[in-house]
Each structure stands twice: as C-alpha cells, then as structure tokens.
Design a protein around this motif. Structure first.
Motif, short mmCIF file in Angstrom:
data_model
loop_
_atom_site.label_atom_id
_atom_site.label_comp_id
_atom_site.label_asym_id
_atom_site.label_seq_id
_atom_site.Cartn_x
_atom_site.Cartn_y
_atom_site.Cartn_z
N HIS A 130 0.84 -1.19 0.00
CA HIS A 130 0.00 0.00 0.00
C HIS A 130 0.88 1.25 0.00
O HIS A 130 1.76 1.42 0.85
N VAL A 131 0.65 2.10 -0.98
CA VAL A 131 1.39 3.35 -1.07
C VAL A 131 0.75 4.37 -0.12
O VAL A 131 -0.48 4.50 -0.09
N PRO A 132 1.52 5.07 0.67
CA PRO A 132 0.94 6.04 1.61
C PRO A 132 0.25 7.18 0.86
O PRO A 132 0.63 7.52 -0.27
N PRO A 133 -0.78 7.77 1.45
CA PRO A 133 -1.48 8.90 0.81
C PRO A 133 -0.51 10.03 0.51
O PRO A 133 0.33 10.38 1.34
N GLN A 134 -0.61 10.57 -0.70
CA GLN A 134 0.30 11.64 -1.10
C GLN A 134 -0.26 12.31 -2.35
O GLN A 134 -1.21 11.83 -2.96
N VAL A 135 0.34 13.41 -2.70
CA VAL A 135 -0.03 14.14 -3.91
C VAL A 135 1.09 13.98 -4.92
O VAL A 135 2.25 14.28 -4.63
N ILE A 136 0.75 13.50 -6.10
CA ILE A 136 1.73 13.33 -7.17
C ILE A 136 1.45 14.38 -8.23
O ILE A 136 0.40 14.34 -8.88
N PRO A 137 2.35 15.33 -8.43
CA PRO A 137 2.12 16.37 -9.44
C PRO A 137 2.14 15.75 -10.85
O PRO A 137 2.95 14.88 -11.14
N VAL A 138 1.23 16.22 -11.69
CA VAL A 138 1.11 15.70 -13.05
C VAL A 138 1.53 16.78 -14.03
O VAL A 138 1.00 17.88 -14.02
N ASN A 139 2.50 16.45 -14.87
CA ASN A 139 2.98 17.39 -15.87
C ASN A 139 3.39 16.60 -17.10
O ASN A 139 4.54 16.17 -17.23
N TYR A 140 2.45 16.36 -17.99
CA TYR A 140 2.73 15.53 -19.15
C TYR A 140 2.00 16.06 -20.38
O TYR A 140 1.02 16.79 -20.27
N LEU A 141 2.50 15.68 -21.54
CA LEU A 141 1.88 16.09 -22.80
C LEU A 141 0.60 15.30 -23.04
O LEU A 141 0.49 14.13 -22.68
N ARG A 142 -0.35 15.95 -23.71
CA ARG A 142 -1.62 15.30 -24.02
C ARG A 142 -2.12 15.84 -25.36
O ARG A 142 -1.99 17.03 -25.65
N TRP A 143 -2.69 14.93 -26.17
CA TRP A 143 -3.25 15.29 -27.47
C TRP A 143 -4.72 14.89 -27.50
O TRP A 143 -5.05 13.73 -27.24
N ASP A 144 -5.59 15.84 -27.79
CA ASP A 144 -7.01 15.56 -27.98
C ASP A 144 -7.35 15.75 -29.45
O ASP A 144 -6.76 16.59 -30.14
N VAL A 145 -8.33 14.99 -29.93
CA VAL A 145 -8.72 15.05 -31.33
C VAL A 145 -10.19 15.44 -31.43
O VAL A 145 -11.05 14.86 -30.74
N ILE A 146 -10.50 16.43 -32.25
CA ILE A 146 -11.88 16.83 -32.54
C ILE A 146 -12.18 16.45 -33.98
O ILE A 146 -11.53 16.94 -34.91
N TYR A 147 -13.12 15.54 -34.16
CA TYR A 147 -13.47 15.09 -35.50
C TYR A 147 -14.64 15.90 -36.06
O TYR A 147 -15.40 16.51 -35.32
N ARG A 148 -14.75 15.88 -37.38
CA ARG A 148 -15.83 16.58 -38.05
C ARG A 148 -17.18 15.96 -37.67
O ARG A 148 -17.36 14.75 -37.72
N GLY A 149 -18.12 16.77 -37.24
CA GLY A 149 -19.45 16.29 -36.89
C GLY A 149 -20.35 16.16 -38.10
O GLY A 149 -20.02 16.61 -39.21
N ALA A 150 -21.54 15.59 -37.88
CA ALA A 150 -22.46 15.33 -38.99
C ALA A 150 -22.93 16.63 -39.65
O ALA A 150 -23.18 16.68 -40.85
N GLY A 151 -23.05 17.71 -38.86
CA GLY A 151 -23.54 18.97 -39.42
C GLY A 151 -22.47 19.94 -39.83
O GLY A 151 -22.76 21.07 -40.23
N ASP A 152 -21.20 19.53 -39.74
CA ASP A 152 -20.09 20.43 -40.08
C ASP A 152 -19.75 20.32 -41.56
O ASP A 152 -19.71 19.23 -42.13
N ASP A 153 -19.47 21.46 -42.17
CA ASP A 153 -19.10 21.49 -43.59
C ASP A 153 -17.60 21.68 -43.70
O ASP A 153 -17.09 22.76 -43.96
N TRP A 154 -16.85 20.56 -43.48
CA TRP A 154 -15.40 20.63 -43.53
C TRP A 154 -14.86 19.96 -44.80
O TRP A 154 -13.70 19.60 -44.88
#
Length: 377
Positions: free
Chosen positions: A155-179
C-alpha cells in the motif's frame, strides 16, 4: 427406409445412449458444479500431495470458500484476501483468468510437515502465465492441510503526485459540419526495420515501426508472404506483439507469425503499416529498472517496472527488441504482466530468449504498452 431416415434414426439412438451414459456415469467436475458434492473428485488429503492437489482442484473449479476452509493458516487472513491473492487486488489479467492446469512437486517431507512446490498455469485472452508457490503442508490428525503463502499487496501512503505531461485531444468533423470530405489526416508512420527468421513453428517477421509525425497514432502492421512466382502464401497482422499507441517520434517493435510456413517457400514479403489518429497522453510513465541480460543456458531479460504515475495500470505489456553488435535486429520478445501496476510499486518481469539467438545479442531496447480502465492500449 431411405438414407435420410436411417441417418436420423442412428443420430437419435446415439443421443439416447450418450444421455444415458452421462446420467449413469456423470463427469466428476460436472457433478461438483451441480452441487453433487466432492466425492470422487477430491481425495481424502491423507498425504501432502493429495492435500495440495485437492487445493488446486478447488481453485480450478472456482470453489473459493472450500479452498479457503481447507487451509491450515486461514486465521492469518480473510477469504477475500485469499481470493485477491489469486485473482488480483485490482482489475488485471488475473481477474478473468482460469486455472488451466497445475503441477505438484514434492521438495521435502517429515512425519508432521512437508514442503511442496505448486505450479499454477493460468489461461488468459492473451495466452498463459505461470504462478509458482512454495507451500508448507502440515499434518493435523489423520489428514494434511496447506499453509498458504499469501502475497499481500503493498500500500502506497497517501500523497499528492504532481502531473505534468503532454496530451493530445482530437476533434473530429461532426455530422452537421461542412469541412469537406475528409477529417484530420492519418499520422505518417514508417517501417524502419524488418527481419524474417525461420523457427520451428513457422516464419516470424520482426521489425520496428516509427511514428514520424507530430501527433499520436494507433498503429498496426500487416505482412503478406509472397511465393517465388509472386502468388500470396499467407497474410497476417501484428495483433498483440506491438505497442499500438505511439506518441510522436516513438518506435515500437512488432512481430508477425506465420505458422506452418517455411522461409524457403517465400520469395518476397509485402509490408503494410497502418495508422489512425487518436487522442493520447504521455501518462502513465512506466520506468524500466534494473534490466539484466542473462546469457544461455536459460537466456532471458529480467528487470522491474515501476509505475511513476498516480493511477493504477491494469495491464502492462513489456516488449524488448534485441540487437547484435552491428545494431541489426535479432529477436523481439514480450511478456504481459499478470498483476496490475500500483503507483510506485515495482513489479518484476522475465522475457525468455531463444537459446540459439542469445549468443548474438549485445544490446536491447525495452518499451511498455499500458492499459488503464477507461483508456486504450
């Protein structure tokens, strides 16, 4: 009587005979599952071997309560702890594994106690893994009982681990978008190395794939073996022997197997890398520690994985690429870790290497593919 009627009569008669046989001489395991008791399936535990074999049978039948009650040291832990020791404390490959078989090996015995080695072979969706337990078996009256060596989760003792990492999100064309007619372009990936070898089980095509784009990619590789006249012999994909999610500039090894095909039959190989744009992040970070190459006999690569993030990694797949002194690809091996990786809790890994190739290896590179509940590999 025509042939159709005769066949129907024969099948009906055979069915009646099989039902009768099953009623008079039912399969022991089926009787156990149906609540018919353990008579005939379990032995009296009059020897240490019988006690361990009975425990293995109960585990195989998922009779957790009976298995727990048979232990000599059950007062030291609860039934849920015993269950979690075997099936995992968190969602992992162990959670849905079934005990395929087990082997019992006597080590030492006296009049009142014995030492036994039990090798449990578990079956999962990605193959089998073995769990070896050294057991103490004690005599109580006229029967023997197993002293179970419970492995408790750290069991790891309770603690706060800071998070600092790269992240990529993707937004796709929707049904009503004219792309226009296309969404975001698929990432550019490239095979940077490919090496076929002949093994007893067939042809193995190994290689490395690079994501040369600036966005993450979900990748796979397909190979088609062509005969000397150009006709296709077989086509297979990399399936699980690859790290499917590649961040920008990352490299993954891959392995594609062609059972029952000899390399002498192959004239050329057509390779097809595939990629799809996906959302991804550089977390969790899995650190590979204490890597050690162990030469033949028993050639292997051993080490530890340390989850540096604050989230549980449910499944980890270690993939190692082995090279010769000239940097040429020699072999790709891998191992699925059967337990979940808890934060900051090292877990050992062991990758076997073919004896005939081990003498050529001078260097290796290891990557870890991970799956956490709610994300993807």
């Amino acid at each position: 009587m025509n042939k159709g009627n005769l066949l129907a009569l024969v099948l009906a008669a055979a069915t009646v005979v099989l039902v009768a046989v099953g009623t008079v001489w039912p399969v022991k395991a089926a009787v156990f599952y149906a609540g018919g008791g353990k008579e005939g399936l379990l032995r009296p535990s009059s020897t240490p071997e019988e006690a361990v074999e009975n425990l293995g049978t109960q585990i195989r039948l998922l009779a957790w309560e009976k298995a727990y009650e048979s232990l000599s040291n059950k007062a030291e832990f609860t039934e849920p702890e015993f269950l979690h020791d075997l099936t995992g404390y968190a969602l992992s490959l162990r959670t849905y594994a079934t005990l395929d078989s087990f082997e019992v090996q006597p080590l030492h015995q006296s009049a009142t106690d014995a030492e036994m080695r039990m090798k449990l072979r578990w079956s999962t969706v990605v193959g089998t893994f073995q769990d070896t337990r050294d057991l103490r078996v004690v005599k109580s009256g006229d029967h023997w009982a197993v002293d179970w060596p419970l492995v408790k989760e750290q069991h790891v003792p309770p603690q706060v681990i800071p998070v600092n990492y790269l992240r990529w999100d993707v937004i796709y064309r929707g049904a009503g978008d004219d792309w226009g007619s296309q969404d975001v372009e698929a990432p550019h990936v490239r095979i940077i190395d490919m090496h076929p070898v002949n093994r007893a089980e067939g042809v193995v095509v190994m290689g490395e794939l690079l994501n040369e784009d600036v966005v993450p990619a979900f990748v796979s590789v397909r190979a088609t073996l062509l005969a000397k006249n150009g006709s296709p012999l077989a086509s297979e994909g990399s399936f699980d022997m690859i790290s499917h999610t590649l961040l920008p500039k990352q490299v993954t090894p891959f392995v594609i197997r062609f059972p029952d095909v000899d390399l002498s039959q192959v004239g050329s190989i057509r390779m097809q890398p595939l990629s799809v744009l996906v959302s991804a992040s550089a977390d969790p970070v899995i650190e590979v520690q204490d890597q050690k190459f162990n030469p033949a006999p028993g050639a292997s690569l051993t080490g530890q994985l340390s989850n540096q993030s604050g989230q549980v990694v449910n499944i980890a797949h270690v993939l190692s690429t082995f090279y010769d002194k000239n940097g040429q690809l020699v072999w790709v091996g891998g191992q699925y870790i059967d337990r979940a990786l808890q934060p900051q809790t090292p877990v050992a890994f062991h990758i076997a290497i073919p004896e005939d190739l081990a003498k050529k290896i001078t260097n290796q590179r290891t990557v870890v593919a991970t799956y956490s509940s709610g994300s993807s590999l």
